[in-house]
Design an enzyme around this catalytic site. Structure first.
Site, PDB file in Angstrom:
ATOM      1  N   PHE A 213       0.821  -1.219   0.000  1.00 51.62           N
ATOM      2  CA  PHE A 213       0.000   0.000   0.000  1.00 51.62           C
ATOM      3  C   PHE A 213       0.853   1.266   0.000  1.00 51.62           C
ATOM      4  O   PHE A 213       0.630   2.177   0.790  1.00 51.62           O
ATOM      5  CB  PHE A 213      -0.987  -0.025   1.170  1.00 51.62           C
ATOM      6  N   HIS A 214       1.814   1.310  -0.926  1.00 52.08           N
ATOM      7  CA  HIS A 214       2.650   2.493  -1.113  1.00 52.08           C
ATOM      8  C   HIS A 214       2.537   3.029  -2.545  1.00 52.08           C
ATOM      9  O   HIS A 214       3.552   3.376  -3.158  1.00 52.08           O
ATOM     10  CB  HIS A 214       4.114   2.167  -0.819  1.00 52.08           C
ATOM     11  N   PRO A 215       1.345   3.113  -3.131  1.00 46.13           N
ATOM     12  CA  PRO A 215       1.252   3.597  -4.510  1.00 46.13           C
ATOM     13  C   PRO A 215       1.695   5.054  -4.610  1.00 46.13           C
ATOM     14  O   PRO A 215       1.452   5.860  -3.709  1.00 46.13           O
ATOM     15  CB  PRO A 215      -0.233   3.440  -4.843  1.00 46.13           C
TER      16      PRO A 215
END
Length: 281
Positions: A213-215
């Site tokens: 969850f590091h877009p």
């Protein structure tokens, strides 16, 4: 980095041809909107522990109530933990610069499409730090309720896959180290022997890798004469008055670590730009 380009494109800010194909009037022709998508991916390496020492079941029934009571009365116990209490960085190429980050959890974890393995255990998640693959976020339609069309293009650059291969191999060595022999009964994932088959190991990575969850990167910062840039150094959207973006989408390149603190910094800078005041920590 997913919602931001969607909102911009629905508002007429993006690649002109793409916007017109959905019947959206072009306010600013910025083809970089939605491009340059990047994310960190990790792969599970897990071992079953000899004793029931993981946090499995601690969120259920009387045990959960006990943890809550201890926290409310003494601010102690499991609820003071961030759960991911162990981690690290490793250089798997000898370049002098880490290319893998480890997330370590005291339990066996699953994911959205995969149930957790049964029993007590430990999970090591090697994650590549500098993805080379690039995806995109586009519109499906001009309707705000429709989800964005996200294509991650994960592993379109084979070096991302090879980095995770090295990370998994190192994680297996860590799990099998003498220091953990008294705690770890057996390896659960990947199944023993897979690491000896290059194709099977790469297939395992493709099948089990997941986002952390590091877009980032889909409204990248850059000079006004850079057609792929969306915002300037002041976070203002090129060609639009009174509009700034202050989230991970402005990162030209994904940071080599967690994104929470960098995004807080970006937001603080945006607040400083808008108020004219320095924002202290």
């Amino acid at each position: 980095a997913i919602a931001t380009p969607k909102i911009l494109q629905l508002s007429g800010i993006g690649d002109g041809e793409h916007l017109r194909s959905h019947g959206i009037a072009v306010v600013a022709d910025l083809p970089g909107v939605g491009e340059n998508f990047q994310d960190h991916l990790e792969v599970p390496v897990q071992g079953e522990t000899r004793d029931p020492i993981s946090i499995l079941g601690q969120d259920k029934g009387l045990k959960a109530a006990g943890h809550m009571l201890r926290y409310l009365l003494a601010r102690q116990g499991l609820l003071t933990s961030n759960v991911v209490e162990s981690g690290g960085f490793a250089d798997t190429t000898g370049s002098g610069q880490p290319d893998i980050q480890f997330h370590v959890l005291p339990t066996l974890i699953g994911f959205a499409d995969r149930e957790a393995e049964p029993g007590h255990g430990i999970s090591i998640g090697p994650c590549f730090l500098r993805p080379r693959s690039r995806g995109f976020v586009k519109l499906r339609s001009n309707k705000p309720d429709d989800s964005a069309h996200l294509v991650t293009n994960s592993f379109s650059d084979v070096e991302d896959l090879e980095t995770l291969v090295r990370g998994v191999q190192l994680s297996i060595r860590i799990l099998q180290a003498p220091a953990l022999a008294g705690l770890v009964k057996r390896r659960v994932l990947p199944k023993p022997g897979i690491e000896n088959d290059p194709k099977a190991l790469r297939d395992y990575i493709r099948q089990t890798c997941k986002t952390v969850f590091h877009p980032a990167g889909t409204a990248r910062m850059g000079r006004p004469d850079d057609r792929t840039a969306v915002v300037g150094a002041d976070l203002k959207v090129h060609g639009i008055d009174g509009l700034r973006v202050c989230d991970a989408s402005v990162m030209p390149t994904l940071v080599s670590g967690n994104t929470n603190a960098p995004v807080m910094m970006i937001a603080a800078r945006a607040a400083s730009f808008m108020t004219g005041k320095a924002i202290s920590a």
